[in-house]
Write an enzyme that holds these catalytic residues in place. Sequence first.
Site, PDB file in Angstrom:
ATOM      1  N   ASP A 196       0.859  -1.188   0.000  1.00  0.00           N
ATOM      2  CA  ASP A 196       0.000   0.000   0.000  1.00  0.00           C
ATOM      3  C   ASP A 196       0.893   1.236   0.000  1.00  0.00           C
ATOM      4  O   ASP A 196       2.122   1.119  -0.059  1.00  0.00           O
ATOM      5  CB  ASP A 196      -1.013  -0.025   1.155  1.00  0.00           C
ATOM      6  N   ASP A 239      -5.164  -5.967   8.647  1.00  0.00           N
ATOM      7  CA  ASP A 239      -3.760  -5.856   9.053  1.00  0.00           C
ATOM      8  C   ASP A 239      -3.694  -4.957  10.272  1.00  0.00           C
ATOM      9  O   ASP A 239      -4.547  -4.093  10.451  1.00  0.00           O
ATOM     10  CB  ASP A 239      -2.922  -5.256   7.919  1.00  0.00           C
TER      11      ASP A 239
END
Length: 406
Positions: free
Chosen positions: A93, A254
């Site tokens: 990301d 996460d």
Amino acid sequence: MKFYFPDSQDLVSPTYDFVNDEYSPYRVRQRDDVYAHQAVTPIPYDGILVSKAVVDGSMKGAGKYSTPQRERLYRLGVRNFFRLPETCSTIGDCGAFNYIDEERPPYEVDEVIDFYGRCGFDAGISIDHIIFGYIPQESDTEPEPAWLERQQISLELAENFLAAAKKNGACFEPVGAAQGWGPDSYAHSVAQLQKMGYRRIALGGMVPLKSHEILACLRAIDEVRNHDAELHLLGINRVDSMEQFARHGVTSFDSTSVFRQAFMDDRNNYHTATDAYTAIRVPQVDGNPALKRLILSGSVSQAEAITAERACLRALREFDGEETSLEDVLTALQAYESLVLGPKKKSYLALYERTLSDAPWRACPCALCEKHGIEIAIFRGSERNKRRGFHNLTVLEAKMRSLTFG
Ligand SMILES: [Zn+2]
């Protein structure tokens, strides 16, 4: 349900000498130090999440990679760089937290696609811009213009990202990032992303939300969600709510929280399946700024501090070997604590008494507790603190495994 551990280059040295508190002279950091997935079995996560901002290290809160490390990541690819086994997957990301204060994300679509592609990620999340604000469903408060703009920016970048990924024949799975400020606005983002062609969507900006607020958003998303769409919760670790989240299409999340609690939390440092314990603070005389100041100003004698520090470590080890009593350890800890903590700070002694009486590391099956015993419960330097963080990850893994999804 998959759990990804966000990378921050947290490694431990397997040859660290706890008795003398020193590294082996033969240690080569990049060759010998190990990640959590190499330090404990079973591997405490399904994969890792790597943020471009953490790798690039140009913005606030970043800077975890040296230039040679960054180059090795690009050269070796994410799987080899992390020495990841086949069973672990990887997701990239942009690390939106690191540029939250900027007006626009500092990355171009092409450079992000290049980052994911060159490193060989399994999946990559589109560039997003976090919205920090929540308006519940029933409220008639208007969202701030900046929130609308950030949502629009995130959607436009997601559209360009998917188009460019297709055009370049990207090998990673593109994941669309959804931002919002409440149930309807998250549902809007998800609907738009699905229309673009995304079938995996990451929900961002939910870290400050309470679990019932996240659930309210997920329920609104249900109204628009395609039956095969999969959701990822960015930065969220709510084990108690995971079964509920799963019923609304969440398939992965996460979080670093259990790892960081090992050394960031004031009390809950060492986790067990049903409880959390306070780690025993035995700071290094050389490494504790407050204590150093007291020594320099002459209010504490350095020799006295070193003697007290050593006495604590010796007593703790003897206690673990059943060679000394709990009272004696607490006396040693109290003597050192009174030097380290000023008179105004709250004593941890009652918490230590609970940690030592229960000695939870003795019952822990993880490789680190088995090998290091009481050392893992001592709050002191990164080798012990990170090992305790890895231990906490094993506890989370076991908790996740005990949940039933379906
Ligand atoms: Zn353990």
